[in-house]
Design a protein around this motif. Structure first.
Motif, PDB file in Angstrom:
ATOM      1  N   ARG A   1       0.833  -1.213   0.000  1.00  0.00           N
ATOM      2  CA  ARG A   1       0.000   0.000   0.000  1.00  0.00           C
ATOM      3  C   ARG A   1       0.860   1.253   0.000  1.00  0.00           C
ATOM      4  O   ARG A   1       0.550   2.239  -0.693  1.00  0.00           O
ATOM      5  N   CYS A   2       1.955   1.240   0.758  1.00  0.00           N
ATOM      6  CA  CYS A   2       2.869   2.383   0.738  1.00  0.00           C
ATOM      7  C   CYS A   2       3.418   2.608  -0.665  1.00  0.00           C
ATOM      8  O   CYS A   2       3.519   3.750  -1.139  1.00  0.00           O
TER       9      CYS A   2
ATOM     10  N   GLN B   1       2.005   1.708  -3.490  1.00  0.00           N
ATOM     11  CA  GLN B   1       0.927   2.212  -4.341  1.00  0.00           C
ATOM     12  C   GLN B   1       0.735   3.714  -4.167  1.00  0.00           C
ATOM     13  O   GLN B   1       0.310   4.407  -5.101  1.00  0.00           O
TER      14      GLN B   1
ATOM     15  N   ASN C   1       5.193  -4.192  -7.475  1.00  0.00           N
ATOM     16  CA  ASN C   1       5.038  -2.881  -6.845  1.00  0.00           C
ATOM     17  C   ASN C   1       6.356  -2.232  -6.444  1.00  0.00           C
ATOM     18  O   ASN C   1       6.361  -1.209  -5.768  1.00  0.00           O
TER      19      ASN C   1
ATOM     20  N   MET D   1      -2.988  -1.280   5.818  1.00  0.00           N
ATOM     21  CA  MET D   1      -3.462  -0.294   4.850  1.00  0.00           C
ATOM     22  C   MET D   1      -3.676   1.058   5.509  1.00  0.00           C
ATOM     23  O   MET D   1      -3.286   2.102   4.971  1.00  0.00           O
TER      24      MET D   1
ATOM     25  N   GLU E   1      -1.753   4.594   4.685  1.00  0.00           N
ATOM     26  CA  GLU E   1      -2.510   5.749   4.224  1.00  0.00           C
ATOM     27  C   GLU E   1      -2.339   6.937   5.171  1.00  0.00           C
ATOM     28  O   GLU E   1      -2.306   8.096   4.736  1.00  0.00           O
TER      29      GLU E   1
END
Length: 462
Positions: free
Chosen positions: A21-22, A24, A106, A325, A329
Motif C-alpha cells: 500500500r505504501c 501504491q 510494486n 493499509m 494511508e
C-alpha cells in the motif's frame, strides 16, 4: 547505506499489505523478512496450511460418509499422509510465491534477514544499516505455552509442529479449546486420531456467543472429539515417544493424567518483538507485551509505527491487513479508519463458524435492549441437498431501531456468509434492509435473509 521512505519489519499479512500500500501511494519501500519465504506465520505455518489440511480431511469425510448416498460408489480412499503434506506444502509455495511476485510488481525491496532498530530512522539487517523516514513494525506473534509444558515440536507441539507431524497420531491431546486447537483437532479426528481437548474454562471458544458455543461443542462431540472442560493443565512429561499430560479439575481439585502420542499446545499467541531493540529505543510496551500505539498506529517514538499481532486487538490476519493499509494511508497524509466493531471471526471446521459484532452476553452486560432473529439451515433447501443442514444463523438487532448489532452463524460456508452482515453493519443497515434484499435461490445465503425476516414478522420457511 540505502534510504527509503518506509521500511516495514515483517512480511506477514500486516507487513506485506502495508508495504504494498505504501508503494501504491508513491513511496519508496522496503520490507524486512528473515524467513526464506514471504507471508509470515499465516501463509507459512498458520492460516493457509491449516486450511489445506482442513479441506483435504473434509474431502475424506465426505467420501466416507456421503458419497455412497449420492450414488458415488467405490472403495473408500486411504490416506497418504506424505502426499497430503506435499499438497499442503505446494499450497504454501503458491501463496508465498504470489507475495514475492507482488513485491516485484510494486517495486518493494525485500531486505532478507532479521531486522532491528538501532535508532529512530534506521533499520539494521545483518551487517547493513538502512535509513527510513518511517518504520512500521509488523513482527507478528508466536505461540505461547503454559508453565510446566515444554514444547519440543516433536511430541509436544505448537500449531507449527502440528502441521508437520511425521504420521497421524493414534491419540492427540489438545490443550486449549480455541480456534487453532479445534481446527487442528478436527483435522486429526477426521484422519482417524482419538482427540481429547482440555480447556481451562467451562466452555469452548472463549468470547463466542454462548448459544453458538454450546451447539458447536455438540457438533464436534458428534464428530468424535472429546472435551474435558474446567481443567487446569499442571504440566507435561515425555518418555519413550509418548507424552503424559497432568491436569486438575477445578470443580473438585482432583488430579488426572492422560497419555498421548502427540500433545498440541493451543493456548494462544503473544507478540513477537524479540531482537528489535525496542526497550533501548524507549518504545512503550504494555504489560501483555504489546507495543502501545495511538489511533494512527504511531508509537511514542517519532517515525516508528506498529500494527497487527504486535499491538492490541484480536490476533487475526485480516485485522493486521486493515491496519497495514490504514497505517500506510496515514503516513501518506490520508485519514483512514479501521472499524474494530466490524471485524469478523471464523473457525474453519465443518460446519464453519462465523461471527461479527456483539454477542447476547455483551448486549446484556451493556443493558441494551435487543431482538434476536434465528433461522436453521434445516429450512434451507441447498443445505439439505448438500448434507449441510446442521446449524443456524442468528442476527442481533437493536430493539428500537432494528439496526444490526451482530451476527453469529454456524453452518455451511459461515465464513463467507458472515460478510453480508459485515457490509450491512458497515453501512448501518437494519435487519429489514437485509430482509428486503433479493437473495438467489437456492443458496445458503437465503438463511441469512430468513434470519433477518425473523427479526420482524417472522421467517417464511421456518
Amino acid at each position: 547505506m540505502s534510504s527509503y521512505d518506509v521500511i516495514v519489519i515483517g512480511a506477514g499479512p500486516g507487513g506485506y499489505v502495508a508495504a504494498i500500500r505504501c508503494a501504491q501511494l508513491g513511496m519508496k519501500v522496503a520490507c524486512v523478512e528473515g524467513r526464506e519465504t514471504l507471508g509470515g506465520t499465516c501463509l507459512n505455518v498458520g492460516c493457509i496450511p491449516s486450511k489445506a489440511l482442513l479441506h483435504a480431511s473434509h474431502m475424506l469425510h465426505e467420501a466416507e460418509h456421503n458419497f455412497a448416498t449420492m450414488g458415488l460408489k467405490g472403495k473408500a480412499p486411504s490416506v497418504d499422509w506424505k502426499q497430503m503434506l506435499a499438497y499442503k506444502s505446494d499450497t504454501i509455495s503458491q501463496n508465498t510465491g504470489g507475495i514475492e511476485f507482488l513485491f516485484k510488481k510494486n517495486k518493494v525491496d525485500w531486505l532478507k534477514g532479521w531486522g532491528s532498530i538501532p535508532e529512530a530512522g534506521k533499520v539494521k539487517v545483518g551487517d547493513e544499516v538502512h535509513e527510513a523516514k518511517h518504520i512500521i513494525i509488523a513482527s507478528g506473534s508466536e505461540a505461547s505455552s503454559l508453565p510446566g509444558v515444554e514444547v519440543d515440536e516433536k511430541t509436544v507441539v505448537t500449531s507449527t509442529g502440528a502441521l508437520e507431524l511425521p504420521k497421524v497420531p493414534k491419540k492427540l491431546v489438545v490443550i486449549g479449546a480455541g480456534v487453532i486447537g479445534l481446527e487442528l483437532g478436527s483435522v486429526y479426528a477426521r484422519l482417524g486420531a482419538e482427540v481429547q481437548v482440555i480447556e481451562f474454562l467451562d466452555a469452548i471458544t472463549p468470547g463466542m456467543d454462548a448459544e453458538i458455543a454450546r451447539q458447536f461443542q455438540k457438533m464436534l462431540t458428534k464428530q468424535g472429539l472429546k472435551f474435558t472442560l474446567g481443567a487446569a493443565v499442571q504440566g507435561t512429561s515425555v518418555k519413550g515417544g509418548k507424552a503424559t499430560v497432568t491436569y486438575k479439575l477445578r470443580k473438585d481439585d482432583s488430579e488426572h493424567e492422560v497419555v498421548a502420542d502427540t500433545v498440541l499446545v493451543a493456548t494462544g499467541r503473544k507478540p513477537y518483538t524479540d531482537g528489535l531493540g525496542l526497550e533501548a529505543l524507549g518504545v512503550e510496551i504494555s504489560e501483555r507485551g504489546q507495543i502501545k500505539t495511538n489511533d494512527r498506529y504511531a508509537t511514542n517514538v517519532s517515525g516508528i509505527y506498529a500494527i497487527g499481532d504486535a499491538i492490541d486487538g484480536p490476533m487475526l490476519a485480516h485485522k493486521a491487513e486493515d491496519e497495514g493499509m490504514a497505517c500506510a494511508e496515514g503516513i501518506a497524509g490520508q485519514h483512514p479508519h479501521v472499524n474494530y466493531g466490524v471485524i469478523p471471526g471464523v473457525i474453519y471446521t465443518h460446519p464453519e463458524v462465523g461471527n461479527v459484532g456483539e454477542t447476547e452476553e455483551s448486549l446484556k452486560k451493556q443493558g441494551r435492549a435487543y431482538k434476536v432473529g434465528k433461522f436453521p439451515f434445516m429450512g434451507n433447501a441447498r443445505a439439505k441437498a448438500n448434507f449441510a443442514a446442521d446449524g443456524f444463523v442468528k442476527i442481533l438487532v437493536d430493539a428500537a431501531t432494528d439496526r444490526v448489532l451482530g451476527a453469529h452463524i454456524i453452518g455451511p460456508m459461515a465464513g463467507d456468509l458472515i460478510h453480508e452482515i459485515c457490509v450491512a453493519m458497515e453501512f448501518g443497515a437494519a435487519a429489514e434492509d437485509l430482509a428486503r434484499t433479493c437473495h438467489a435461490h437456492p443458496t445458503y445465503s437465503e438463511a441469512v435473509r430468513e434470519a433477518a425476516l425473523a427479526c420482524g414478522d417472522g421467517a417464511i420457511h421456518a
